[in-house]
Design an enzyme around this catalytic site. Structure first.
Site, PDB file in Angstrom:
ATOM      1  N   GLY A 106      -0.280   2.315  -4.318  1.00  0.00           N
ATOM      2  CA  GLY A 106       1.088   2.188  -3.784  1.00  0.00           C
ATOM      3  C   GLY A 106       1.528   3.475  -3.111  1.00  0.00           C
ATOM      4  O   GLY A 106       1.229   4.555  -3.602  1.00  0.00           O
ATOM      5  N   ARG A 112      -3.277  22.178   5.259  1.00  0.00           N
ATOM      6  CA  ARG A 112      -2.960  23.549   5.694  1.00  0.00           C
ATOM      7  C   ARG A 112      -3.607  24.579   4.766  1.00  0.00           C
ATOM      8  O   ARG A 112      -4.149  25.592   5.236  1.00  0.00           O
ATOM      9  CB  ARG A 112      -1.432  23.740   5.747  1.00  0.00           C
ATOM     10  CG  ARG A 112      -0.752  22.901   6.850  1.00  0.00           C
ATOM     11  CD  ARG A 112      -0.659  23.663   8.164  1.00  0.00           C
ATOM     12  NE  ARG A 112      -0.370  22.795   9.299  1.00  0.00           N
ATOM     13  CZ  ARG A 112       0.845  22.515   9.776  1.00  0.00           C
ATOM     14  NH1 ARG A 112       1.927  23.026   9.200  1.00  0.00           N
ATOM     15  NH2 ARG A 112       0.990  21.733  10.830  1.00  0.00           N
ATOM     16  N   ARG A 161      -5.355  -1.427  -0.750  1.00  0.00           N
ATOM     17  CA  ARG A 161      -6.178  -1.696  -1.923  1.00  0.00           C
ATOM     18  C   ARG A 161      -7.550  -2.100  -1.410  1.00  0.00           C
ATOM     19  O   ARG A 161      -7.644  -2.726  -0.366  1.00  0.00           O
ATOM     20  CB  ARG A 161      -5.555  -2.796  -2.770  1.00  0.00           C
ATOM     21  CG  ARG A 161      -4.705  -2.180  -3.884  1.00  0.00           C
ATOM     22  CD  ARG A 161      -3.275  -2.522  -3.857  1.00  0.00           C
ATOM     23  NE  ARG A 161      -2.569  -1.647  -4.814  1.00  0.00           N
ATOM     24  CZ  ARG A 161      -1.265  -1.438  -4.781  1.00  0.00           C
ATOM     25  NH1 ARG A 161      -0.529  -1.996  -3.864  1.00  0.00           N
ATOM     26  NH2 ARG A 161      -0.703  -0.644  -5.666  1.00  0.00           N
ATOM     27  N   GLY A 166      -2.442   6.762  -7.801  1.00  0.00           N
ATOM     28  CA  GLY A 166      -2.114   6.552  -9.202  1.00  0.00           C
ATOM     29  C   GLY A 166      -3.351   6.384 -10.067  1.00  0.00           C
ATOM     30  O   GLY A 166      -4.456   6.767  -9.662  1.00  0.00           O
ATOM     31  N   ASP A 167      -3.190   5.780 -11.235  1.00  0.00           N
ATOM     32  CA  ASP A 167      -4.305   5.718 -12.189  1.00  0.00           C
ATOM     33  C   ASP A 167      -5.489   4.903 -11.672  1.00  0.00           C
ATOM     34  O   ASP A 167      -6.638   5.265 -11.916  1.00  0.00           O
ATOM     35  CB  ASP A 167      -3.850   5.239 -13.569  1.00  0.00           C
ATOM     36  CG  ASP A 167      -3.150   3.896 -13.543  1.00  0.00           C
ATOM     37  OD1 ASP A 167      -2.863   3.382 -12.444  1.00  0.00           O
ATOM     38  OD2 ASP A 167      -2.889   3.354 -14.631  1.00  0.00           O
ATOM     39  N   THR A 217       2.815   8.442  -7.116  1.00  0.00           N
ATOM     40  CA  THR A 217       3.302   7.105  -7.450  1.00  0.00           C
ATOM     41  C   THR A 217       4.770   7.201  -7.845  1.00  0.00           C
ATOM     42  O   THR A 217       5.135   8.111  -8.596  1.00  0.00           O
ATOM     43  CB  THR A 217       2.487   6.431  -8.588  1.00  0.00           C
ATOM     44  OG1 THR A 217       3.263   5.379  -9.159  1.00  0.00           O
ATOM     45  CG2 THR A 217       2.126   7.399  -9.690  1.00  0.00           C
ATOM     46  N   ILE A 218       5.589   6.278  -7.346  1.00  0.00           N
ATOM     47  CA  ILE A 218       7.027   6.379  -7.653  1.00  0.00           C
ATOM     48  C   ILE A 218       7.321   6.065  -9.117  1.00  0.00           C
ATOM     49  O   ILE A 218       8.372   6.423  -9.622  1.00  0.00           O
ATOM     50  CB  ILE A 218       7.891   5.468  -6.749  1.00  0.00           C
ATOM     51  CG1 ILE A 218       7.559   3.987  -6.965  1.00  0.00           C
ATOM     52  CG2 ILE A 218       7.772   5.849  -5.286  1.00  0.00           C
ATOM     53  CD1 ILE A 218       8.640   3.053  -6.419  1.00  0.00           C
ATOM     54  N   ASP A 219       6.374   5.393  -9.797  1.00  0.00           N
ATOM     55  CA  ASP A 219       6.653   4.890 -11.159  1.00  0.00           C
ATOM     56  C   ASP A 219       6.678   5.963 -12.247  1.00  0.00           C
ATOM     57  O   ASP A 219       7.158   5.709 -13.339  1.00  0.00           O
ATOM     58  CB  ASP A 219       5.603   3.829 -11.547  1.00  0.00           C
ATOM     59  CG  ASP A 219       5.772   2.561 -10.735  1.00  0.00           C
ATOM     60  OD1 ASP A 219       6.910   2.260 -10.349  1.00  0.00           O
ATOM     61  OD2 ASP A 219       4.762   1.883 -10.479  1.00  0.00           O
ATOM     62  N   ASP A 273       4.218   6.903 -14.015  1.00  0.00           N
ATOM     63  CA  ASP A 273       3.560   6.234 -15.139  1.00  0.00           C
ATOM     64  C   ASP A 273       2.265   6.902 -15.592  1.00  0.00           C
ATOM     65  O   ASP A 273       1.444   6.278 -16.255  1.00  0.00           O
ATOM     66  CB  ASP A 273       3.301   4.757 -14.773  1.00  0.00           C
ATOM     67  CG  ASP A 273       2.445   4.608 -13.519  1.00  0.00           C
ATOM     68  OD1 ASP A 273       2.177   5.614 -12.846  1.00  0.00           O
ATOM     69  OD2 ASP A 273       2.042   3.473 -13.215  1.00  0.00           O
ATOM     70  N   ARG A 326      28.709   0.601  -7.831  1.00  0.00           N
ATOM     71  CA  ARG A 326      29.808   0.988  -8.723  1.00  0.00           C
ATOM     72  C   ARG A 326      31.165   0.824  -8.019  1.00  0.00           C
ATOM     73  O   ARG A 326      32.117   0.309  -8.592  1.00  0.00           O
ATOM     74  CB  ARG A 326      29.592   2.437  -9.162  1.00  0.00           C
ATOM     75  CG  ARG A 326      30.618   2.947 -10.149  1.00  0.00           C
ATOM     76  CD  ARG A 326      30.345   4.419 -10.404  1.00  0.00           C
ATOM     77  NE  ARG A 326      29.320   4.647 -11.414  1.00  0.00           N
ATOM     78  CZ  ARG A 326      29.531   4.517 -12.728  1.00  0.00           C
ATOM     79  NH1 ARG A 326      30.706   4.148 -13.175  1.00  0.00           N
ATOM     80  NH2 ARG A 326      28.564   4.754 -13.586  1.00  0.00           N
ATOM     81  N   ARG A 330       7.014  -1.867 -13.937  1.00  0.00           N
ATOM     82  CA  ARG A 330       6.493  -3.010 -14.688  1.00  0.00           C
ATOM     83  C   ARG A 330       6.143  -2.626 -16.117  1.00  0.00           C
ATOM     84  O   ARG A 330       6.449  -3.332 -17.059  1.00  0.00           O
ATOM     85  CB  ARG A 330       5.238  -3.566 -14.001  1.00  0.00           C
ATOM     86  CG  ARG A 330       5.585  -4.698 -13.086  1.00  0.00           C
ATOM     87  CD  ARG A 330       4.386  -5.478 -12.611  1.00  0.00           C
ATOM     88  NE  ARG A 330       4.634  -5.853 -11.239  1.00  0.00           N
ATOM     89  CZ  ARG A 330       4.022  -5.322 -10.195  1.00  0.00           C
ATOM     90  NH1 ARG A 330       3.073  -4.428 -10.357  1.00  0.00           N
ATOM     91  NH2 ARG A 330       4.332  -5.695  -8.986  1.00  0.00           N
ATOM     92  N   ARG A 334      10.506   2.478  -2.350  1.00  0.00           N
ATOM     93  CA  ARG A 334       9.234   3.129  -1.997  1.00  0.00           C
ATOM     94  C   ARG A 334       9.346   4.049  -0.792  1.00  0.00           C
ATOM     95  O   ARG A 334       8.467   4.877  -0.557  1.00  0.00           O
ATOM     96  CB  ARG A 334       8.191   2.064  -1.654  1.00  0.00           C
ATOM     97  CG  ARG A 334       7.661   1.350  -2.822  1.00  0.00           C
ATOM     98  CD  ARG A 334       6.315   0.730  -2.458  1.00  0.00           C
ATOM     99  NE  ARG A 334       5.745   0.113  -3.609  1.00  0.00           N
ATOM    100  CZ  ARG A 334       5.145   0.773  -4.588  1.00  0.00           C
ATOM    101  NH1 ARG A 334       5.016   2.068  -4.533  1.00  0.00           N
ATOM    102  NH2 ARG A 334       4.665   0.132  -5.620  1.00  0.00           N
TER     103      ARG A 334
HETATM  104  P1  ADP Z   1      -2.841   3.066  -7.996  1.00  0.00           P
HETATM  105  O1  ADP Z   1      -3.743   4.176  -7.623  1.00  0.00           O
HETATM  106  O2  ADP Z   1      -1.472   3.226  -7.406  1.00  0.00           O
HETATM  107  O3  ADP Z   1      -2.844   2.801  -9.490  1.00  0.00           O
HETATM  108  P2  ADP Z   1      -4.469   0.635  -7.586  1.00  0.00           P
HETATM  109  O4  ADP Z   1      -4.557   0.355  -9.042  1.00  0.00           O
HETATM  110  O5  ADP Z   1      -4.152  -0.486  -6.689  1.00  0.00           O
HETATM  111  O6  ADP Z   1      -3.374   1.755  -7.258  1.00  0.00           O
HETATM  112  O7  ADP Z   1      -5.850   1.311  -7.136  1.00  0.00           O
HETATM  113  C1  ADP Z   1      -6.075   1.684  -5.806  1.00  0.00           C
HETATM  114  C2  ADP Z   1      -7.530   1.453  -5.446  1.00  0.00           C
HETATM  115  O8  ADP Z   1      -8.365   2.232  -6.314  1.00  0.00           O
HETATM  116  C3  ADP Z   1      -8.030   0.028  -5.625  1.00  0.00           C
HETATM  117  O9  ADP Z   1      -7.744  -0.786  -4.507  1.00  0.00           O
HETATM  118  C4  ADP Z   1      -9.519   0.222  -5.796  1.00  0.00           C
HETATM  119  O10 ADP Z   1     -10.165   0.391  -4.546  1.00  0.00           O
HETATM  120  C5  ADP Z   1      -9.586   1.540  -6.559  1.00  0.00           C
HETATM  121  N1  ADP Z   1      -9.732   1.252  -7.994  1.00  0.00           N
HETATM  122  C6  ADP Z   1      -8.769   0.855  -8.847  1.00  0.00           C
HETATM  123  N2  ADP Z   1      -9.256   0.628 -10.082  1.00  0.00           N
HETATM  124  C7  ADP Z   1     -10.593   0.871  -9.999  1.00  0.00           C
HETATM  125  C8  ADP Z   1     -11.682   0.815 -10.934  1.00  0.00           C
HETATM  126  N3  ADP Z   1     -11.498   0.454 -12.209  1.00  0.00           N
HETATM  127  N4  ADP Z   1     -12.904   1.153 -10.486  1.00  0.00           N
HETATM  128  C9  ADP Z   1     -13.114   1.531  -9.203  1.00  0.00           C
HETATM  129  N5  ADP Z   1     -12.132   1.599  -8.285  1.00  0.00           N
HETATM  130  C10 ADP Z   1     -10.888   1.272  -8.660  1.00  0.00           C
END
Ligand code: ADP
Length: 322
Positions: A14, A28, A75, A105-106, A129-131, A133, A158, A175, A256
């Site tokens: 995201g 840079r 993605r 993100g994760d 990531t804005i969340d 998390d 308000r 979420r 976002r």
């Molecule tokens: P975020 O980084 O915001 O958590 P996503 O979960 O959509 O976003 O992950 C972004 C991209 O990272 C996915 O489209 C995929 O290409 C890759 N990715 C996510 N999870 C895995 C995983 N378990 N193994 C390998 N690549 C992954």
């Protein structure tokens, strides 16, 4: 001297305000330290499908103030397979990239770790990531801007809700993590903050609103994180029990976008320069974060193994302020 000559940079998952400022800071600082830089379009998709562009200092001119990401994000299903990652690695090496900075993100960090484990490539992660998390860092890039966007909306709501003696139910993103709701609820002066991490009794809240009405309080704000319940069900229960006129506002993707705040631009500058430093120091498989206003880095696997929890102190504090 480091063996790394060329750093690749991508944004994935995201999008979040401040990603552009981070792209600029990595580019840079890398060029300042003698590296060349390549931008990878559309996250891992650009690696798998070979959309890699040369980055000069001017490539990141005039982007510090822009929301979104000039590298775009996507993605990529193909990247979740070892074959897809091998194709990505082959394209990277053909482009001369020796190390990869991933802003995401994760999920993006998990992908980076797999790529590194399987192919031995250097990777560094910047949390975008804005969340908010990710457990290992106090803040992620984009969170502050998103909360400020929600605050703008709450301020406007308000005004009108007070004029009409209404209850405002504001649905915000989150979420699994209620940080956007928690921070915007506290700073927006919300009476009730509903987050996925903490169970709540909506009947009791509705009764409370009824009592407050009887005391002469005619307007209330409820901030609802999207993972904490269904807004229509909550609206019905609160209206029926309290007799209040409840209006639902779902903020959605507006959260976002937008120009990054000072806090997010500063975070981007600090994260981005640290990413380059880590590669100079020969560290790899690290993710960058901030703890007690100090920039930190730790192993990706260790970072991903931590479980994000709500800040209970802030949550309890909120209930004393309404
Ligand atoms: P975020 O980084 O915001 O958590 P996503 O979960 O959509 O976003 O992950 C972004 C991209 O990272 C996915 O489209 C995929 O290409 C890759 N990715 C996510 N999870 C895995 C995983 N378990 N193994 C390998 N690549 C992954």
């Amino acid at each position: 001297m480091s063996e790394i000559k060329c750093i690749g940079i991508l944004t994935s998952g995201g999008d979040a305000p401040g990603m552009n400022a981070a792209i600029r800071a990595v580019t840079r600082s890398a060029i300042f330290n003698g590296f060349s830089v390549k931008g990878i379009m559309r996250g891992y998709k650009g690696l798998v499908f070979n959309e890699i562009v040369e980055f000069k200092s001017q490539s990141v001119s005039n982007i510090i103030q822009l929301g979104g990401t000039i590298l775009k994000t996507a993605r990529c299903k193909e990247f979740t397979t070892p074959e897809g990652r091998k194709a990505a690695y082959d394209n990277m090496t053909a482009a001369g990239i020796d190390a990869l900075v991933v802003i995401g993100g994760d999920g993006s960090f998990t992908g980076a770790r797999c790529l590194s484990d399987e192919n031995g490539i250097n990777v560094v992660g910047i949390p975008g990531t804005i969340d908010n998390d990710l457990a290992y860092t106090d803040y992620t890039l984009g969170f502050d801007t998103a909360v400020n966007t929600v605050l703008w909306a709450i301020n406007n709501l308000r005004d009108t809700m007070t004029s009409h003696d209404r209850v405002s139910l504001v649905k915000v993103m989150g979420r699994r993590c209620g940080d956007i709701a928690l921070y915007s609820g506290i700073c927006g002066g919300a009476e009730y903050i509903l987050v996925p991490e903490v169970p709540y009794d909506i009947q009791a809240i509705a009764e409370d609103i009824k009592k407050s009405k009887e005391r002469g309080k005619t307007s209330n704000i409820i901030v609802l994180a999207e993972g904490a319940g269904n807004e229509q069900e909550i609206k019905t229960i609160v209206s029926v029990i309290s007799g209040a006129d409840v209006k639902v506002t779902t903020l959605g993707h507006i959260q976002r976008g937008g120009t990054p705040t000072m806090a997010d631009r500063m975070l981007a500058a600090r994260f981005g320069t640290r990413a380059t430093e880590l590669l100079i120091e020969g560290k790899t498989n690290r993710v960058i974060g901030i703890k007690n206003n100090k920039i930190i880095d730790l192993d990706i696997t260790e970072a991903l193994s931590q479980t994000k929890k709500i800040d209970k102190h802030l949550y309890d504090m909120a209930s004393k302020l309404c």
